[in-house]
Scaffold this motif. Structure first.
Motif, mmCIF file in Angstrom:
data_model
loop_
_atom_site.group_PDB
_atom_site.id
_atom_site.type_symbol
_atom_site.label_atom_id
_atom_site.label_comp_id
_atom_site.label_asym_id
_atom_site.label_seq_id
_atom_site.Cartn_x
_atom_site.Cartn_y
_atom_site.Cartn_z
ATOM 1 N N GLU A 79 -10.996 0.065 49.495
ATOM 2 C CA GLU A 79 -12.604 -0.333 49.530
ATOM 3 C C GLU A 79 -13.349 0.637 48.811
ATOM 4 O OE1 GLU A 79 -15.171 -1.892 50.327
ATOM 5 O OE2 GLU A 79 -14.124 -3.675 50.770
ATOM 6 N N LEU A 80 -14.439 0.696 49.020
ATOM 7 C CA LEU A 80 -15.369 1.313 48.029
ATOM 8 C C LEU A 80 -15.117 3.060 48.152
ATOM 9 C CD1 LEU A 80 -17.823 1.516 46.164
ATOM 10 C CD2 LEU A 80 -19.213 1.783 48.196
ATOM 11 N N LEU A 143 -15.839 7.906 45.132
ATOM 12 C CA LEU A 143 -15.402 6.391 45.062
ATOM 13 C C LEU A 143 -13.985 6.221 44.810
ATOM 14 C CD1 LEU A 143 -18.196 5.278 42.782
ATOM 15 C CD2 LEU A 143 -17.985 5.110 45.091
ATOM 16 N N TYR A 149 -15.254 -0.411 41.509
ATOM 17 C CA TYR A 149 -16.286 0.379 42.004
ATOM 18 C C TYR A 149 -17.043 1.190 41.171
ATOM 19 C CZ TYR A 149 -13.684 -1.339 46.095
ATOM 20 O OH TYR A 149 -12.762 -2.201 46.889
ATOM 21 N N ASN A 153 -21.131 0.692 40.369
ATOM 22 C CA ASN A 153 -21.914 2.137 40.218
ATOM 23 C C ASN A 153 -22.677 2.146 39.021
ATOM 24 O OD1 ASN A 153 -22.520 4.629 41.772
ATOM 25 N ND2 ASN A 153 -21.868 5.420 40.059
ATOM 26 N N ALA A 185 -20.267 3.249 51.093
ATOM 27 C CA ALA A 185 -18.687 3.319 51.921
ATOM 28 C C ALA A 185 -18.932 3.866 53.235
ATOM 29 C CB ALA A 185 -18.047 4.335 51.043
ATOM 30 N N THR A 243 -27.312 -0.408 48.123
ATOM 31 C CA THR A 243 -26.786 -1.572 47.010
ATOM 32 C C THR A 243 -28.234 -1.798 46.193
ATOM 33 O OG1 THR A 243 -26.636 -3.036 48.378
ATOM 34 C CG2 THR A 243 -24.657 -1.919 47.886
#
Length: 490
Positions: A79-80, A143, A149, A153, A185, A243
């Motif tokens: 994941e992130l 990250l 990711y 970003n 995250a 986000t």
């Protein structure tokens, strides 16, 4: 789970070609809906669970690459953040003992993963926001290595042109800035998938929007961020802000955010994809070689790569999903409002509550969305995120009532009826829904338990971070018992 992408630098020509391709995909999608190209037999339920990694002291452990290598199973992914992992559970039938098998399957996979994580100095935690997370734990350097990711970003900050401003007013106040999307995250969720037919998609999406507030109120599990007590489900506000591609001027102009509840009830799944294409510029303008119209004319099912990639960068709380499985196109409602945890039993209960309601509300002769405004549903979600079970929520025929009263009087009976329609064995349904009932009667959610334990530790002399760390270790111990949170002692 988002699609992997390569490392790339985008040109203006890339963006022009991508826009044309996305519109072509949208036209083909409309044709597929008109021609009933979708096959559908019966509803299937699947889920994704995001987890945090901690060390033996309860602090964030930046070790997801090592842990995933140790787990070595295809259903696990990054994941992130480097302190995040995700497990994907394939869609399945809940009939009979299916819901029980699903719960046992998740427990078995998590137990195996925890054993492997320990070999790498990590532990898995099912929680909405890791309470021990500090601002210094969050930055571009934390990250995950996945190029997707890094690219997201870069594109989000290119669109913003300035740092992210995180401002959340709750029990305490958080006001800070971030130079990457890494704060996202901190948000770890459970995403529930429901496969539905094109004809009934709009009814299912509208119903999911209507119950989002109740879901969050009874499942809240994210009261702390960066050492501050904020909302009962702080994850909602954090995800919306972390986000956001809009600088202040675009917000003032009414430009829509990428994390979005929506603005109206819909009449077709096409409405959502069309809005995504119309309102949001591309973050990842990557074109595939597939010609979707040529594929359709040859009698094959197109993947609609560009449309689905774009859809994956618009973070609706209930998101439409198009996928091709074994050559057959499917549509799913992806419900994204729930936090992870506290236990697998709690996750299973939250899922049963949702899936039960989704077998009743979409089929009512007088739909719930014809009796309440869209704004009321949105306000319910905001109130539930801030106050959890202490929120007052609007519901037609009841007016504005305490969340627990709405759930006990109206929604739990509907969920029981819906699970019976699924064919879920009565004893299984009763056990799962009794967890929801227990939270309502006791007033105890994961969020309230965390707050009570931190306050108790502070009263015993712990400073805030030590209280959060001690509470987190207690939480992990109770999580492994698989007892639902309303039975946890404080």
């Amino acid at each position: 789970m988002g699609r992997d992408v390569p490392v790339v630098v985008f040109s203006r020509e890339d963006r022009r070609k991508y826009r044309e391709k996305v519109h072509r995909c949208l036209d083909v999608f409309a044709q597929m809906l008109r021609e009933s190209r979708f096959e559908f037999e019966h509803p299937l339920a699947g889920l994704e669970i995001e987890l945090n990694l901690v060390d033996s002291h309860g602090e964030a452990a930046m070790r997801n690459a090592q842990v995933l290598a140790a787990i070595a199973q295809p259903d696990w992914a990054t994941e992130l953040g480097q302190f995040n992992v995700e497990i994907n559970i394939e869609p399945q039938d809940l009939a009979g003992d299916g819901a029980l098998r699903l719960e046992n399957d998740v427990r078995a996979r998590l137990n195996h993963a925890e054993e492997r994580a320990r070999s790498e100095g990590g532990h898995l935690v099912l929680i909405g926001i890791l309470p021990t997370l500090r601002e210094q734990d969050i930055g571009e350097g934390t990250l995950s290595a996945n190029p997707r990711y890094r690219l997201l970003n870069e594109q989000i900050f290119a669109a913003r042109g300035e740092d992210l401003h995180l401002s959340i007013e709750g029990v305490e106040r958080l006001d800070t800035h971030a130079d990457s999307v890494a704060p996202e995250a901190a948000c770890t969720s459970v995403q529930l998938h429901l496969q539905v037919s094109p004809d009934t998609f709009a009814a299912h999406w509208n119903a999911a929007q209507a119950i989002a507030g109740a879901q969050v109120a009874v499942a809240a599990n994210s009261p702390y961020l960066f050492g501050r007590e904020l909302h009962r489900e702080t994850r909602i506000a954090l995800f919306e802000q972390a986000t956001d591609t809009r600088p202040a001027e675009l917000k003032a102009q009414g430009v829509r955010p990428r994390v979005w509840f929506g603005e109206r009830w819909i009449t077709s799944v096409f409405d959502l994809f069309e809005e995504n294409v119309s309102y949001y510029p591309a973050l990842l303008p990557l074109c595939d070689d597939e010609d979707p119209r040529a594929e359709l004319e040859r009698g094959r099912i197109p993947q609609l790569h560009e449309l689905t990639l774009h859809n994956g960068t618009v973070y609706r709380w209930n998101r439409p999903v198009y996928a091709v499985v074994n050559g057959v196109p499917h549509l799913r409602v992806e419900n994204r409002v729930l936090p992870a945890g506290p236990s697998v039993a709690d996750i299973a209960a939250n899922a049963a509550f949702y899936y039960g309601l989704m077998r009743v509300l979409p089929y009512d002769e007088r739909p719930i969305w014809s009796q309440m405004s869209f704004k009321a549903a949105e306000d319910n979600l905001g109130a539930a995120a801030r106050h959890g079970l202490d929120a007052r929520l609007y519901w037609p025929g009841l007016g504005e009532v305490p969340a627990a009263e709405l759930i006990l009087r109206r929604l739990l009976p509907m969920a029981r009826e819906g699970l019976a329609t699924w064919g879920v064995r009565g004893t299984v349904a009763d056990r799962l829904l009794s967890v929801i009932e227990g939270r309502c009667l006791s007033g105890r959610t994961g969020a309230s338990w965390q707050v009570d334990r931190v306050r108790a530790r502070a009263a015993s002399g712990d400073d805030r971070h030590e209280a959060l760390r001690g509470m987190t270790l207690e939480y992990i111990e109770r999580m492994h018992t698989n007892e639902p949170v309303h039975t946890w002692d404080v």
